[in-house]
Design an enzyme around this catalytic site. Structure first.
Site, PDB file in Angstrom:
ATOM      1  N   ASP A 109       0.846  -1.138   0.109  1.00 50.07           N
ATOM      2  CA  ASP A 109      -0.085  -0.019   0.137  1.00 50.07           C
ATOM      3  C   ASP A 109       0.962   1.380  -0.090  1.00 50.07           C
ATOM      4  O   ASP A 109       0.536   1.976  -0.608  1.00 50.07           O
ATOM      5  CB  ASP A 109      -1.036   0.131   1.202  1.00 50.07           C
ATOM      6  CG  ASP A 109      -2.093   0.981   1.054  1.00 50.07           C
ATOM      7  OD1 ASP A 109      -2.663   0.959   0.008  1.00 50.07           O
ATOM      8  OD2 ASP A 109      -2.353   1.475   1.963  1.00 50.07           O
ATOM      9  N   CYS A 111     -11.109   3.724  -4.775  1.00 46.58           N
ATOM     10  CA  CYS A 111     -10.109   3.409  -3.600  1.00 46.58           C
ATOM     11  C   CYS A 111     -10.812   4.226  -2.385  1.00 46.58           C
ATOM     12  O   CYS A 111     -11.184   3.697  -1.424  1.00 46.58           O
ATOM     13  CB  CYS A 111      -8.800   3.910  -4.054  1.00 46.58           C
ATOM     14  SG  CYS A 111      -7.577   3.917  -2.510  1.00 46.58           S
ATOM     15  N   TYR A 153     -13.172   2.397   0.598  1.00 39.08           N
ATOM     16  CA  TYR A 153     -12.556   2.574   1.926  1.00 39.08           C
ATOM     17  C   TYR A 153     -13.225   3.211   2.860  1.00 39.08           C
ATOM     18  O   TYR A 153     -13.507   2.754   4.006  1.00 39.08           O
ATOM     19  CB  TYR A 153     -11.188   3.133   1.801  1.00 39.08           C
ATOM     20  CG  TYR A 153      -9.970   2.001   1.627  1.00 39.08           C
ATOM     21  CD1 TYR A 153      -9.090   1.761   2.536  1.00 39.08           C
ATOM     22  CD2 TYR A 153      -9.884   1.315   0.605  1.00 39.08           C
ATOM     23  CE1 TYR A 153      -8.057   0.982   2.225  1.00 39.08           C
ATOM     24  CE2 TYR A 153      -8.935   0.215   0.209  1.00 39.08           C
ATOM     25  CZ  TYR A 153      -7.951   0.082   1.148  1.00 39.08           C
ATOM     26  OH  TYR A 153      -6.960  -0.866   0.855  1.00 39.08           O
ATOM     27  N   TYR A 203     -10.870   5.994   7.951  1.00 45.53           N
ATOM     28  CA  TYR A 203     -12.004   6.016   6.847  1.00 45.53           C
ATOM     29  C   TYR A 203     -13.336   6.197   7.371  1.00 45.53           C
ATOM     30  O   TYR A 203     -14.217   6.386   6.426  1.00 45.53           O
ATOM     31  CB  TYR A 203     -11.924   4.625   6.106  1.00 45.53           C
ATOM     32  CG  TYR A 203     -10.582   4.320   5.539  1.00 45.53           C
ATOM     33  CD1 TYR A 203      -9.624   5.135   4.690  1.00 45.53           C
ATOM     34  CD2 TYR A 203      -9.501   3.512   6.152  1.00 45.53           C
ATOM     35  CE1 TYR A 203      -8.293   4.994   4.424  1.00 45.53           C
ATOM     36  CE2 TYR A 203      -8.273   3.036   5.898  1.00 45.53           C
ATOM     37  CZ  TYR A 203      -7.821   3.932   4.939  1.00 45.53           C
ATOM     38  OH  TYR A 203      -6.482   3.418   4.540  1.00 45.53           O
ATOM     39  N   GLU A 250      -9.239  -3.232  -6.574  1.00 46.87           N
ATOM     40  CA  GLU A 250      -9.592  -3.278  -5.035  1.00 46.87           C
ATOM     41  C   GLU A 250      -9.489  -4.469  -4.514  1.00 46.87           C
ATOM     42  O   GLU A 250      -9.090  -4.883  -3.513  1.00 46.87           O
ATOM     43  CB  GLU A 250     -10.494  -2.128  -4.909  1.00 46.87           C
ATOM     44  CG  GLU A 250     -10.344  -0.861  -4.850  1.00 46.87           C
ATOM     45  CD  GLU A 250      -9.018  -0.287  -4.104  1.00 46.87           C
ATOM     46  OE1 GLU A 250      -9.145  -0.795  -2.969  1.00 46.87           O
ATOM     47  OE2 GLU A 250      -8.447   0.498  -4.442  1.00 46.87           O
TER      48      GLU A 250
END
Length: 218
Positions: A44, A135, A139, A163, A205
């Protein structure tokens, strides 16, 4: 139907797969293996480094001033929020430069980043922007789904909290509104490019969770 409604519908199976993925479910339960989370963070790091650059590159290419402002705001928020949290995680887990350099970029991380850069070559600034949305949006939805029960693991709980806040939700709302407008103003060809970019990113993802749990290598 707006762009984000249509794109979300087209990518539904991959979003549902992400919500139920063993990585996400194990993280929420506090049972995710430490080596898997560590590998995820290392991959990541590469992804977010380029994600931040892409915000700036797309802002340079688009002529829409509202989009430029949003992308630059996104880049700054990423720096102050998610990237700062990642630095804390790396420090607490003693992930240093040597481990970063010695950890090869996994195929999925490489392909995901390459897909987003490709939009700037074969697509348009609008399709590149569309490919960035899954993304942050995914999230944010995962964070909202998990925050009520939380995770018993302190580190995983902080990941969830990153998030689940109102700021993340407001950012997604603004980004969706911009993309919905851009879609309406685009040609049929560009509209299709935007949908395809969003769906591929949604697929990637899901693949990113798979990459982590499998400690994917070339």
């Amino acid at each position: 139907m707006t762009f984000t409604e249509l794109a979300r519908k087209e990518a539904a199976r991959y979003w549902d797969g992400s919500f139920e993925h063993p990585f996400v479910q194990s993280l929420a339960a506090g049972k995710l293996a430490p080596e898997i989370f560590r590998y995820y963070l290392l991959q990541d790091r590469y992804y977010l480094e380029h994600f931040s650059k892409l915000y700036s590159l797309i802002a340079e290419q688009t002529e829409d001033q509202a989009v430029q402002a949003q992308l630059r705001e996104n880049a700054e928020n990423l720096k102050l929020g998610e990237l700062a949290i990642r630095e804390e995680f790396f420090s607490e887990l003693a992930i240093g430069d040597k481990e970063i350099l010695e950890t090869a970029i996994a195929p999925t991380a490489y392909h995901y980043v390459s897909h987003m850069y490709r939009q700037l070559i074969d697509g348009t600034p609008n399709s590149a922007f569309a490919g960035m949305l899954p993304c942050a949006w995914l999230y944010q939805e995962i964070g909202v789904r998990l925050i009520e029960a939380g995770s018993p693991h302190p580190l995983y709980q902080r990941w969830i909290e990153t998030y689940a806040g109102e700021a993340a939700a407001e950012g997604i709302k603004k980004e969706r509104a911009l993309l919905d407008r851009l879609y309406e103003e685009s040609s049929k060809e560009e509209q299709q490019q935007m949908i395809e970019a969003f769906v591929i990113s949604s697929k990637m993802e899901y693949a990113f969770w798979e990459m982590a749990v499998n400690l994917e290598k070339w």
